[in-house]
Enzyme design. Structure first.
Site, mmCIF file in Angstrom:
data_model
loop_
_atom_site.group_PDB
_atom_site.id
_atom_site.type_symbol
_atom_site.label_atom_id
_atom_site.label_comp_id
_atom_site.label_asym_id
_atom_site.label_seq_id
_atom_site.Cartn_x
_atom_site.Cartn_y
_atom_site.Cartn_z
ATOM 1 N N GLU A 131 -0.284 1.689 4.604
ATOM 2 C CA GLU A 131 -1.640 1.321 5.037
ATOM 3 C C GLU A 131 -2.745 2.122 4.351
ATOM 4 O O GLU A 131 -3.621 2.677 5.007
ATOM 5 C CB GLU A 131 -1.745 1.435 6.572
ATOM 6 C CG GLU A 131 -0.730 0.558 7.292
ATOM 7 C CD GLU A 131 -0.699 0.763 8.811
ATOM 8 O OE1 GLU A 131 -1.549 1.494 9.334
ATOM 9 O OE2 GLU A 131 0.190 0.182 9.459
ATOM 10 N N ASN A 172 3.700 -0.246 1.907
ATOM 11 C CA ASN A 172 3.797 -1.057 3.136
ATOM 12 C C ASN A 172 2.412 -1.213 3.766
ATOM 13 O O ASN A 172 1.680 -0.228 3.922
ATOM 14 C CB ASN A 172 4.737 -0.317 4.109
ATOM 15 C CG ASN A 172 5.106 -1.120 5.345
ATOM 16 O OD1 ASN A 172 5.580 -2.248 5.233
ATOM 17 N ND2 ASN A 172 4.912 -0.542 6.518
ATOM 18 N N HIS A 208 2.313 -8.422 11.365
ATOM 19 C CA HIS A 208 1.795 -8.394 12.741
ATOM 20 C C HIS A 208 0.836 -9.578 12.881
ATOM 21 O O HIS A 208 -0.337 -9.494 12.531
ATOM 22 C CB HIS A 208 1.075 -7.072 13.027
ATOM 23 C CG HIS A 208 1.966 -5.881 13.006
ATOM 24 N ND1 HIS A 208 2.970 -5.709 13.947
ATOM 25 C CD2 HIS A 208 2.032 -4.812 12.189
ATOM 26 C CE1 HIS A 208 3.607 -4.567 13.678
ATOM 27 N NE2 HIS A 208 3.061 -4.006 12.625
ATOM 28 N N GLU A 238 7.555 -5.490 9.811
ATOM 29 C CA GLU A 238 7.157 -5.123 11.185
ATOM 30 C C GLU A 238 6.760 -6.367 11.987
ATOM 31 O O GLU A 238 5.735 -6.383 12.676
ATOM 32 C CB GLU A 238 5.975 -4.129 11.171
ATOM 33 C CG GLU A 238 6.222 -2.895 10.326
ATOM 34 C CD GLU A 238 5.100 -1.857 10.408
ATOM 35 O OE1 GLU A 238 4.214 -1.969 11.277
ATOM 36 O OE2 GLU A 238 5.125 -0.917 9.596
ATOM 37 N N ASP A 240 5.882 -9.161 14.444
ATOM 38 C CA ASP A 240 5.697 -9.625 15.822
ATOM 39 C C ASP A 240 4.541 -10.618 15.806
ATOM 40 O O ASP A 240 3.687 -10.572 14.927
ATOM 41 C CB ASP A 240 5.476 -8.482 16.835
ATOM 42 C CG ASP A 240 4.492 -7.419 16.396
ATOM 43 O OD1 ASP A 240 3.539 -7.746 15.658
ATOM 44 O OD2 ASP A 240 4.654 -6.260 16.817
#
Ligand code: G3I
Length: 321
Positions: A131, A172, A208, A238, A240
């Site tokens: 990030e 990432n 996400h 990651e 969701d």
């Protein structure tokens, strides 16, 4: 067949999940997590981060991280190791230190050396830098960028490669799952490292997402291909897909299933998309409600460990019943 066995049969290296130390005392949870027909890969959700691993300068503590890595190894599961350099979950000696360019570079190298050396041979890959970008594609203002400038990124990758030449090195980030300024900036990180002969093997797209706002299959696939065209592998790291208001409606669950299917399909459609990791598989341990109040139900398993329609749809997409 279940998620991991089916995904591997479709050509992925793994289907995985994040986990965290406090969750491993939940036997119902662990029975699902440790089953390699469900999950062939584990990501430590927190305890490999800097504040856990090097809480004071030069003093390393791998106790909690090792609980997760031992769990994965004991079950024959791959590890995505997460992460070496991130603006968040830093110890206060880093965030509040009085740094010069030279002293922070030294601390950064010491941290990476210590952590990569400890986990050498155990990780499939490291999220080396996590990030680093704002959503508009500019550099995130944090202690590393503000002190060292953009050079902290090549320094981090070079140092990681030095202490474990065999582990795959990833950049990432989130909101790089569709084309735009941020994805372009992430591609520029890859290109600038490659131009200098510095090893970068992969880009992690966190995934996400929000139900109904998840990028389409074609948008995700073409975006993944714009990364793999650079010669790096990609993974959804990651995943969701949350509801922004609760409880979901029946049509909401159907939309969520479509969104999950599009994401998994995009990876399957992309040569060099190696795997998919859920940012935990059950709502019981999702990070979402504590960060986005009133939102959630983002995982394939409900909090009571029943599965969602999205789970059934992903299994079906993967060729299961
Ligand atoms: O362990 C302590 C506990 O002792 C204490 O009582 C409790 C009180 O707040 O906090 C617990 O620590 C929390 C930790 O998660 C473990 O649950 C921290 O407060 C909390 O900030 C931390 O949140 C993590 C977050 O990263 C930090 O920003 C989430 O679990 C974790 O899922 C999340 O993961 C990130 C990825 O690393 C990078 N991408 C985004 C993703 C979601 O934010």
């Amino acid at each position: 067949g279940q998620l991991n066995t089916l995904a591997k049969a479709k050509g992925l290296k793994y289907f995985g999940s994040a986990t965290d130390n406090s969750e491993l005392s939940d036997t119902t949870y662990v029975d699902i997590l440790k089953n390699t027909s469900n999950f062939g890969q584990i990501t430590p959700g927190n305890t490999q981060k800097w504040m856990y691993v090097e809480p004071s300068e030069g003093t390393f503590d791998f106790t909690q991280g090792d609980v997760i890595t031992s769990f994965a190894e004991g079950n024959g599961q791959m590890l995505r190791c997460h992460n070496l350099v991130w603006y968040n979950e830093l110890p206060s000696w880093v965030t509040s230190g009085t740094w010069t360019n030279a002293t922070l570079i030294s601390a950064l190298k010491t941290h990476i050396q210590g952590e990569v050396t400890h986990y050498k041979g155990q990780c499939y890959c490291w999220d080396v830098v996590n990030e680093a970008l704002n959503d508009d594609g500019t550099w995130r203002s944090d202690v590393f960028y503000n002190t060292i400038g953009t050079e902290y990124v090549p320094i981090a990758f070079e140092t990681a490669a030095l202490y474990d030449p065999n582990v795959k090195l990833y950049y990432n980030d989130y909101n790089i799952e569709y084309s735009g300024a941020k994805a372009t900036a992430a591609q520029n990180i890859v290109k600038s490292l490659q131009a200098r002969g510095i090893k970068i093997d992969g880009v992690g797209l966190q995934g996400h997402f929000i139900v109904g706002e998840t990028p389409t299959l074609s948008a995700q696939t073409s975006n993944l291909e714009s990364f793999t065209a650079l010669g790096v592998e990609v993974a959804y790291t990651e995943v969701d897909i949350r509801f922004t208001s609760l409880p979901p409606s029946t049509s909401g669950y159907t939309q969520q299933a479509t969104d999950y299917v599009n994401t998994v399909s995009a990876c399957l459609a992309t040569t060099d998309c190696v795997g998919i990791t859920l940012w935990d598989f059950t709502d019981k341990y999702s990070w979402i409600p504590s960060t986005f109040s009133g939102q959630g139900d983002a995982c394939l398993w409900n909090a009571d460990f029943s599965t969602k329609p999205a789970y059934t749809s992903v299994i079906s997409l993967l060729g299961g019943a």
